[in-house]
Enzyme design. Structure first.
Site, short mmCIF file in Angstrom:
data_model
loop_
_atom_site.label_atom_id
_atom_site.label_comp_id
_atom_site.label_asym_id
_atom_site.label_seq_id
_atom_site.Cartn_x
_atom_site.Cartn_y
_atom_site.Cartn_z
N GLN A 1 1.06 -1.69 -0.31
CA GLN A 1 0.41 0.05 -0.14
C GLN A 1 1.03 1.12 0.34
O GLN A 1 1.18 2.19 -0.32
CB GLN A 1 -0.94 -0.03 0.87
CG GLN A 1 -2.40 -0.67 1.28
CD GLN A 1 -2.99 -0.21 0.05
OE1 GLN A 1 -3.54 0.37 -0.30
NE2 GLN A 1 -3.65 -1.24 -0.23
N HIS B 1 -5.71 0.82 7.38
CA HIS B 1 -6.08 -0.18 8.15
C HIS B 1 -6.56 -0.11 10.17
O HIS B 1 -5.98 0.97 9.56
CB HIS B 1 -5.71 -1.86 7.49
CG HIS B 1 -6.83 -2.65 9.07
ND1 HIS B 1 -7.97 -2.93 8.54
CD2 HIS B 1 -5.64 -3.54 9.59
CE1 HIS B 1 -7.90 -3.88 9.46
NE2 HIS B 1 -6.78 -4.86 9.71
N GLU C 1 -10.84 -23.29 -11.75
CA GLU C 1 -11.78 -23.15 -11.70
C GLU C 1 -12.30 -22.23 -11.19
O GLU C 1 -13.26 -21.43 -11.45
CB GLU C 1 -12.90 -24.02 -12.49
CG GLU C 1 -11.92 -25.21 -13.79
CD GLU C 1 -13.32 -26.39 -14.50
OE1 GLU C 1 -14.22 -25.60 -14.22
OE2 GLU C 1 -12.88 -27.37 -14.42
#
Length: 341
Positions: free
Chosen positions: A29, A109, A232
């Protein structure tokens, strides 16, 4: 009540013009915020501990790099972009002694503020700007002229300008291009931890491993189990991300839909939700935070042992083999990788 969504017209970069912005840390970040703010025409400096591997990286990107203490002393707005477990010690040693009235502390955060591992003085603004995406996406979207939606929150507002500062920062990193939602430190922290633990990371990885093990133990090949339970999954998540759960169901076969709506609720049933509620209670009470801080203080013994066990799971070996057959897929080397700060 639906949250108000702020856009670029609601935020004024002028609030930050002429101010010095310090980003403490240059990891995921930190680097994205710093680069985006710099490209938005703002004055950004980087604060790092002596000996940090990120010093050379930040300098190469054109930043002035100072010690954490010096950066705090010089800056008007200070982003604490350090890992949650490192923030308390850095705050006590380098940040608190150099804070003065009128400065603003910014977090991506809310952990340290909400659980009070960091308790700032009453005469500084305390705000949150949290993009809802990892740093490299925050940076890439900004460079493409787009943005990642962001959350803002105000914990302390002695200047009476804290929300304007948060909105300006969110605009500077590109968040206002997509949309900015206002929340609280409590809500951001508790929902973020809950999502990570029960759905996004903990829930998803445990579900994938359990499905893989069930097929292999029943005699099916590990390769088939990998394709059906891990590979998948991205296709399904992408569909959900683009069009919601109903949109995903629209795109799969009738057979898949019938299995989804009749068998899914038997797997993720009321007992799972009951344990999710228990996990949420541990977050809300501060038990999770206390256990995590103790784990850090104890040298990460259980943390490292559990990560090692995960790396040795059979799904990792078969996955590495199958991913090598897919040249189109972006590969990530994780051995020894650690977010810099």
């Amino acid at each position: 009540m639906a949250a108000k969504i702020y856009t670029e017209k609601d935020a004024d970069l002028g609030v930050l013009q002429g101010k010095t912005l310090a980003v403490l840390g240059f990891g995921s970040q930190g680097h994205a915020h710093a680069l985006n703010l710099k490209d938005s025409g703002l004055n950004v400096i980087i604060g790092l501990y002596e000996g940090s591997k990120s010093i050379a990286v930040a300098r190469e990107k054109g930043f002035e790099v100072l010690t954490t203490a010096e950066a705090v002393k010089r800056a008007d707005v200070i982003m604490v972009a350090l890992p949650d477990t490192k923030q308390a010690a850095a705050y006590e040693k380098d940040i608190a002694p150099n804070l003065s009235k009128g400065k603003a502390l910014l977090f991506s955060h809310g952990f340290s503020i909400h659980f009070k591992t960091v308790v700032p003085p009453a005469d500084v603004d305390v705000i949150l700007v949290a993009p809802k995406g990892p740093g490299h996406i925050v940076r890439r979207q900004f460079e493409e002229g787009k943005g990642v939606p962001a959350l803002i929150a105000v914990h302390q507002n002695p200047s009476r300008k804290a929300k304007k500062i948060a909105l300006a920062w969110a605009k500077g990193i590109g968040g206002a291009r997509a949309g900015v939602l206002e929340t609280t430190f409590k809500e951001e922290t508790e929902t973020d931890l809950f999502g990570e633990q029960t759905v996004l990371c903990g829930g998803a990885s445990a579900l994938v491993q359990a499905g893989f093990e069930t097929l292999v133990e029943a005699g099916y090949s590990p390769e088939m189990a990998y394709f059906e339970c891990l590979h998948e999954l991205k296709l399904i998540v992408d569909l959900m991300n683009e069009a919601g759960i109903s949109g995903m169901r629209f795109s799969v076969s009738e057979t898949a839909k019938w299995g989804d709506i009749t068998v899914g609720p038997k797997i993720i049933d009321a007992s799972v939700k009951k344990r999710m509620k228990a996990a949420l209670k541990d977050i809300q009470s501060g038990k999770f935070a206390k256990d995590w801080v103790n784990e850090y203080k104890g040298g990460y013994k259980r943390y490292n042992a559990l990560l090692k066990a995960g790396e040795n799971h059979p799904i990792e070996k078969v996955g590495a083999k199958l991913r090598s057959l897919m040249p189109w897929m972006k590969k990530r080397q994780i051995k020894g990788a650690q977010a810099a700060y």
